[in-house]
Scaffold this active site. Structure first.
Site, PDB file in Angstrom:
ATOM      1  N   SER A  25     -39.803 -38.868   5.777  1.00  0.00           N
ATOM      2  CA  SER A  25     -40.505 -39.769   6.968  1.00  0.00           C
ATOM      3  C   SER A  25     -41.880 -40.141   6.719  1.00  0.00           C
ATOM      4  O   SER A  25     -42.543 -40.364   7.669  1.00  0.00           O
ATOM      5  CB  SER A  25     -40.127 -38.977   8.116  1.00  0.00           C
ATOM      6  N   HIS A  72     -32.061 -34.172  -5.260  1.00  0.00           N
ATOM      7  CA  HIS A  72     -32.166 -34.724  -3.775  1.00  0.00           C
ATOM      8  C   HIS A  72     -31.253 -34.020  -2.949  1.00  0.00           C
ATOM      9  O   HIS A  72     -30.063 -34.010  -3.394  1.00  0.00           O
ATOM     10  CB  HIS A  72     -32.385 -36.137  -4.081  1.00  0.00           C
ATOM     11  N   GLY A 101     -38.667 -42.866   0.816  1.00  0.00           N
ATOM     12  CA  GLY A 101     -37.334 -43.270   0.802  1.00  0.00           C
ATOM     13  C   GLY A 101     -37.534 -44.924   1.637  1.00  0.00           C
ATOM     14  O   GLY A 101     -37.986 -45.803   1.037  1.00  0.00           O
ATOM     15  N   GLU A 140     -29.525 -35.322  -0.683  1.00  0.00           N
ATOM     16  CA  GLU A 140     -28.436 -35.981  -0.253  1.00  0.00           C
ATOM     17  C   GLU A 140     -27.555 -35.773  -1.771  1.00  0.00           C
ATOM     18  O   GLU A 140     -26.278 -35.909  -1.402  1.00  0.00           O
ATOM     19  CB  GLU A 140     -28.786 -37.641  -0.315  1.00  0.00           C
ATOM     20  N   ASN A 147     -38.292 -43.984  -3.816  1.00  0.00           N
ATOM     21  CA  ASN A 147     -36.907 -43.964  -4.029  1.00  0.00           C
ATOM     22  C   ASN A 147     -36.147 -44.734  -3.449  1.00  0.00           C
ATOM     23  O   ASN A 147     -35.992 -44.768  -2.237  1.00  0.00           O
ATOM     24  CB  ASN A 147     -36.535 -42.305  -3.505  1.00  0.00           C
ATOM     25  N   TRP A 148     -35.580 -45.777  -3.997  1.00  0.00           N
ATOM     26  CA  TRP A 148     -35.089 -46.906  -3.227  1.00  0.00           C
ATOM     27  C   TRP A 148     -33.293 -46.649  -3.099  1.00  0.00           C
ATOM     28  O   TRP A 148     -32.633 -47.519  -2.513  1.00  0.00           O
ATOM     29  CB  TRP A 148     -34.752 -48.282  -4.367  1.00  0.00           C
ATOM     30  N   LYS A 149     -33.098 -45.291  -3.206  1.00  0.00           N
ATOM     31  CA  LYS A 149     -31.724 -44.868  -2.906  1.00  0.00           C
ATOM     32  C   LYS A 149     -30.685 -45.986  -3.303  1.00  0.00           C
ATOM     33  O   LYS A 149     -30.938 -46.871  -4.247  1.00  0.00           O
ATOM     34  CB  LYS A 149     -31.563 -44.493  -1.720  1.00  0.00           C
ATOM     35  N   GLU A 207     -39.321 -31.327   0.502  1.00  0.00           N
ATOM     36  CA  GLU A 207     -38.778 -32.367   1.360  1.00  0.00           C
ATOM     37  C   GLU A 207     -37.961 -31.689   2.221  1.00  0.00           C
ATOM     38  O   GLU A 207     -36.705 -31.305   2.136  1.00  0.00           O
ATOM     39  CB  GLU A 207     -37.826 -33.274   0.671  1.00  0.00           C
ATOM     40  N   GLY A 223     -35.372 -39.352   6.716  1.00  0.00           N
ATOM     41  CA  GLY A 223     -34.656 -40.498   7.412  1.00  0.00           C
ATOM     42  C   GLY A 223     -34.483 -40.200   8.938  1.00  0.00           C
ATOM     43  O   GLY A 223     -33.839 -40.883   9.829  1.00  0.00           O
TER      44      GLY A 223
HETATM   45  P1  PGA Z   1     -37.333 -41.147   4.026  1.00  0.00           P
HETATM   46  O1  PGA Z   1     -36.693 -40.560   2.601  1.00  0.00           O
HETATM   47  O2  PGA Z   1     -38.844 -41.610   3.363  1.00  0.00           O
HETATM   48  O3  PGA Z   1     -36.389 -42.276   4.306  1.00  0.00           O
HETATM   49  O4  PGA Z   1     -37.557 -40.127   5.252  1.00  0.00           O
HETATM   50  C1  PGA Z   1     -37.417 -39.476   1.669  1.00  0.00           C
HETATM   51  C2  PGA Z   1     -36.488 -39.151   0.656  1.00  0.00           C
HETATM   52  O5  PGA Z   1     -35.283 -39.009   0.901  1.00  0.00           O
HETATM   53  O6  PGA Z   1     -37.124 -38.730  -0.221  1.00  0.00           O
END
Ligand code: PGA
Length: 252
Positions: free
Chosen positions: A212, A96, A233, A98, A10-12, A169, A175
């Site tokens: 993470s 997600h 991420g 976010e 996931n490149w966000k 998650e 993050g």
């Molecule tokens: P992260 O994000 O690997 O940077 O912790 C994971 C995610 O948002 O799916």
């Protein structure tokens, strides 16, 4: 033969369009190599890069980071699951944390989005997870149940088409470099497997972990028997790190 593991990048919104294109081109050889390995690799760039990256995808699956809840119509600024599928996406992340936090997405909206993805021949990757407060209070299962309820209501009668992915998650792991102990994750995944296989008995379910993940902790995470993949991420944009994670899955 179905891939044992699915690794989803996931490149966000980490890269601009030019940066994403540069990153992809710089790592094209590596991407091609990964596409031939035993794990399924899914790249999820942002919407504007999807068309270019899908064309050059070298056998790697492409997914979107979200889709609209409605199928089409007067929804300014939204992107339909149908358009994403037309572009060549085979996967679509929905719910997600976010998006739940910053875009006010409820679990009902998330369920609708997941259904739209399935209707358009994409596997939804449905994200669920508790925040730190709920984790500390031992409310994880309650939170997960309430996030999953609208999915069960909507999907129970649907006939199976594409596999449905569920990404567990813990919000407090995203993050942060904080990761739950294996025995805790083991318990959650066993619980999820049993709940999902009874509630969605005629669907093919895949369980993935996110939060993470890196090339060090993957060695431990991979020991959790119910985990069939990972949602990454930050580590997905450090190509050598990403390769190590995929290799670890390939060699398992
Ligand atoms: P992260 O994000 O690997 O940077 O912790 C994971 C995610 O948002 O799916």
């Amino acid at each position: 033969m179905a891939a044992k593991y699915t690794v989803i990048a996931n490149w966000k919104m980490y890269l601009s369009s030019t940066e994403a294109s540069k990153f992809f081109h710089a790592n094209l050889e590596g991407v091609t190599r990964l596409a031939k390995g035993e794990s399924k690799v899914v790249l999820c760039p942002s919407f504007v890069e999807l068309a270019e990256i899908t064309k050059l995808s070298q056998g790697i699956c492409i997914g979107a980071q979200d889709c609209a809840e409605a199928d089409n119509g007067a929804y300014t600024g939204q992107i339909s699951a149908y358009s994403l599928s037309e572009l060549g996406c085979k996967f679509c992340i929905v719910g997600h944390s976010e998006r739940r936090a910053y875009n006010g997405e409820t679990s009902e909206i998330v369920a609708q989005k997941a259904l739209r993805a399935l209707e358009c021949n994409m596997s939804p990757i449905i994200c669920v997870g508790e925040d730190f407060e709920a984790y500390k209070q031992g409310q994880t299962f309650e939170i997960l149940k309430s996030q999953l309820k609208p999915i069960f209501e909507l999907f129970e009668l649907e006939s199976p088409t594409f596999p449905i992915f569920f990404a567990y998650e813990p919000v407090w792991s995203i993050g942060t470099n904080e990761i739950a102990p294996n025995d805790y994750l083991d318990k959650v995944f066993e619980w999820l497997r049993s709940l999902l296989s009874s509630k969605l008995a005629n669907h093919k379910i895949n369980l993935v972990y996110g939060g993470s993940v890196n090339s060090k902790n993957i060695k431990n995470l991979i020991k959790i028997s119910q985990i069939e993949g990972f949602l990454l991420g930050r580590a997905s944009l450090d190509f050598p790190e990403f390769e190590k994670i995929v290799e670890c899955c390939n060699n398992e």
